[in-house]
Design a protein around this motif. Structure first.
Motif, mmCIF file in Angstrom:
data_model
loop_
_atom_site.group_PDB
_atom_site.id
_atom_site.type_symbol
_atom_site.label_atom_id
_atom_site.label_comp_id
_atom_site.label_asym_id
_atom_site.label_seq_id
_atom_site.Cartn_x
_atom_site.Cartn_y
_atom_site.Cartn_z
ATOM 1 N N PHE A 1 -3.343 26.582 33.306
ATOM 2 C CA PHE A 1 -2.971 25.213 33.668
ATOM 3 C C PHE A 1 -3.142 24.239 32.513
ATOM 4 N N ASP A 2 -2.326 23.168 32.539
ATOM 5 C CA ASP A 2 -2.473 22.119 31.540
ATOM 6 C C ASP A 2 -3.492 21.090 32.019
ATOM 7 N N GLU A 3 -3.620 19.989 31.294
ATOM 8 C CA GLU A 3 -4.656 19.007 31.608
ATOM 9 C C GLU A 3 -4.428 18.281 32.931
ATOM 10 N N TYR A 4 -3.241 18.426 33.512
ATOM 11 C CA TYR A 4 -2.942 17.773 34.788
ATOM 12 C C TYR A 4 -3.067 18.727 35.979
ATOM 13 N N GLY A 5 -3.271 20.006 35.689
ATOM 14 C CA GLY A 5 -3.344 20.993 36.763
ATOM 15 C C GLY A 5 -2.025 21.686 37.015
ATOM 16 N N ASP A 6 -1.007 21.385 36.200
ATOM 17 C CA ASP A 6 0.295 22.040 36.320
ATOM 18 C C ASP A 6 0.300 23.367 35.574
ATOM 19 N N THR A 7 1.071 24.305 36.068
ATOM 20 C CA THR A 7 1.212 25.570 35.369
ATOM 21 C C THR A 7 1.900 25.358 34.026
ATOM 22 N N LYS A 8 1.512 26.137 33.058
ATOM 23 C CA LYS A 8 2.137 26.040 31.736
ATOM 24 C C LYS A 8 3.447 26.824 31.690
ATOM 25 N N THR A 9 3.686 27.647 32.694
ATOM 26 C CA THR A 9 4.912 28.442 32.750
ATOM 27 C C THR A 9 6.053 27.603 33.308
ATOM 28 N N ARG A 10 7.191 27.619 32.622
ATOM 29 C CA ARG A 10 8.330 26.789 33.027
ATOM 30 C C ARG A 10 9.587 27.643 33.246
ATOM 31 N N THR B 1 0.437 15.835 40.710
ATOM 32 C CA THR B 1 -0.483 16.101 39.606
ATOM 33 C C THR B 1 -0.585 14.936 38.631
ATOM 34 N N ARG B 2 0.501 14.157 38.498
ATOM 35 C CA ARG B 2 0.545 13.142 37.441
ATOM 36 C C ARG B 2 0.631 11.710 37.942
ATOM 37 N N GLY B 3 0.503 11.514 39.241
ATOM 38 C CA GLY B 3 0.494 10.178 39.793
ATOM 39 C C GLY B 3 1.875 9.578 39.964
ATOM 40 N N PRO C 1 1.523 9.129 33.043
ATOM 41 C CA PRO C 1 0.897 10.140 33.894
ATOM 42 C C PRO C 1 -0.617 9.973 33.971
ATOM 43 N N GLN C 2 -1.137 10.181 35.161
ATOM 44 C CA GLN C 2 -2.575 10.076 35.389
ATOM 45 C C GLN C 2 -2.979 11.065 36.465
ATOM 46 N N ARG C 3 -3.934 11.904 36.163
ATOM 47 C CA ARG C 3 -4.380 12.895 37.137
ATOM 48 C C ARG C 3 -5.258 12.228 38.190
ATOM 49 N N MET C 4 -4.850 12.356 39.437
ATOM 50 C CA MET C 4 -5.543 11.686 40.529
ATOM 51 C C MET C 4 -6.623 12.573 41.165
ATOM 52 N N TYR C 5 -6.369 13.875 41.226
ATOM 53 C CA TYR C 5 -7.293 14.793 41.891
ATOM 54 C C TYR C 5 -7.580 15.986 40.980
#
Length: 403
Positions: free
Chosen positions: A374-383, A145-147, A154-158
């Motif tokens: 999801f956050d700005e990278y596409g990751d779940t906000k739940t940890r 998600t973050r390159g 971090p950089q979103r690739m897709y």
């Protein structure tokens, strides 16, 4: 893998081309009795044959259940959902071919998968080019998600890639803190050289050292190995109090059994990749005391989780939902929720694909595993994560917390 107690799933025979496809259709109707008239498909890319089929089949069936429920409730009026599954055999090259076949199906709007972070690296560019949303219930490597520079830049690739599970950047440190809390400060690490295993060990090691622990030995194995005597002989003189393994249960189970047989009677701990009933079967009686972390809280302790497990049982699937069933069910429901927006004015599924990434990025639903967004990278906000311990021949939750 990225990765409760369940039974062993039967391996499926491979077809001549080395892949397996399954398609299920669940027609539904609206409250007025009008039948759905157009078909939209959810693809599944996962290992539904081979050593990891127990996890792959749990993913497949959980998506099938979500589609069935959506059709019964007429979730998207005018459309019925079907599920088409491609077997990636947990191999990157096979996964790429599976993604290519999925992308060629004009009726596929989204994909749930993959199980392995290494296979996802092959799948992401193919699905992205086709503007097909991919939501993984199991990939845990942060770079997806973050390159490559996920820690510092971090950089979103897709933009079309999302996941419902948390990452190794969270899971590794959670495991390190758990061992330190148990008074274990000397650990040997082993990983299988794959994307998931290596990333997990790296995240664990950084946090373990930060917390005052010492990595007394750091070794690797090959995924195809079955004799772990040489690596055990290397780490045994360093007298670790635990072994932290980055990899999956087909190797972790025998590794645990062989370590104990060699006189290294310490717990083996791993990530969600070893959290399966098969690990205990492979490790045998000596698995008692071994540890694993897995994403989320135990499904059977959550109200919606209990409902999901009951519905899954009622549906009659032969294989259990396994560790990623709930996350797969939520991933499929995110696709269904996004479809409500993307298909609203679309004449074809292909027309709707371009709208799906934006629609999914805005989804916020109460899922089986908790709040899904999801956050700005596409990751779940739940940890949320849980540490499990083998007791009495099964995995028992030892600690649930938020990293």
């Amino acid at each position: 893998m990225t990765l409760g107690a369940t039974a062993l799933a039967a391996s499926l025979a491979l077809s001549a081309c080395g892949s397996r496809e399954a398609s299920t259709s669940n027609s539904g109707s609206s409250g007025s009795g009008a039948a759905a008239t157009k078909t939209v498909k959810i693809g599944v890319i996962a290992p539904v044959s081979g050593d990891l089929s127990a996890l792959g089949l749990g993913i497949q069936h959980s998506v099938e259940l979500a589609a069935k429920k959506a059709n019964e409730s007429n979730a998207v009026p005018g459309w019925k959902f079907e599920v088409v599954t491609k077997d990636d055999e947990a191999k990157p090259d096979v996964a790429k071919n599976a993604a290519t076949a999925i992308a060629a199906d004009k009726d596929v709007l989204g994909v749930v998968g993959t199980l392995n972070s290494s296979t996802s690296q092959s799948v992401q560019p193919v699905l992205s080019t086709a503007k097909i949303v991919q939501i993984s219930p199991a990939n845990t490597n942060p770079s997806l998600t973050r390159g490559a520079k996920f820690a510092d830049a971090p950089q979103r690739m897709y933009p079309s890639y999302f996941r419902t599970c948390t990452t190794d950047s969270v899971q590794g440190p959670f495991a390190a803190k758990y061992l330190l809390e148990q008074g274990i400060k000397q650990v040997a690490t082993i990983h299988d050289k794959k994307t998931y295993g290596q990333g997990l060990v790296e995240a664990f090691t950084a946090e373990f050292k930060k917390g005052g622990g010492t990595v007394v030995a750091a070794e690797t194995i090959n995924p195809d190995d079955s004799n772990y005597g040489p690596v055990i002989s290397k780490i045994k003189p360093s007298a670790p109090k635990a072994i932290y393994y980055g990899g999956e249960y087909p190797q972790a189970g025998p590794l645990s059994q062989q370590a104990k047989s060699a006189g290294l009677a310490v717990p083996v701990m791993g990530g969600d990749g070893i959290f399966a009933a098969d690990f205990i079967k492979l490790a045998g009686a000596t698995a008692t005391g071994d540890l694993a972390t897995s994403v989320g809280a135990p499904t059977d302790t959550l109200e919606k989780g209990k409902t999901f497990l009951a519905d899954y049982k009622t549906a009659g699937y032969k294989e259990p939902s396994e560790a990623y069933g709930a996350y797969s069910y939520d991933a499929a429901n995110v696709i269904i929720e996004g479809a409500k927006t993307a298909l609203k004015d679309a004449k074809t599924v292909e027309d709707a694909r371009a709208k799906m990434a934006d629609a999914v990025g805005k989804v916020a639903i109460e899922g089986v595993t908790g709040k899904v967004e999801f956050d700005e990278y596409g990751d779940t906000k739940t940890r949320t994560l849980t540490a499990y311990k083998v007791e009495g021949g099964k995995w028992v939750a030892a600690k649930t917390g938020t990293a």
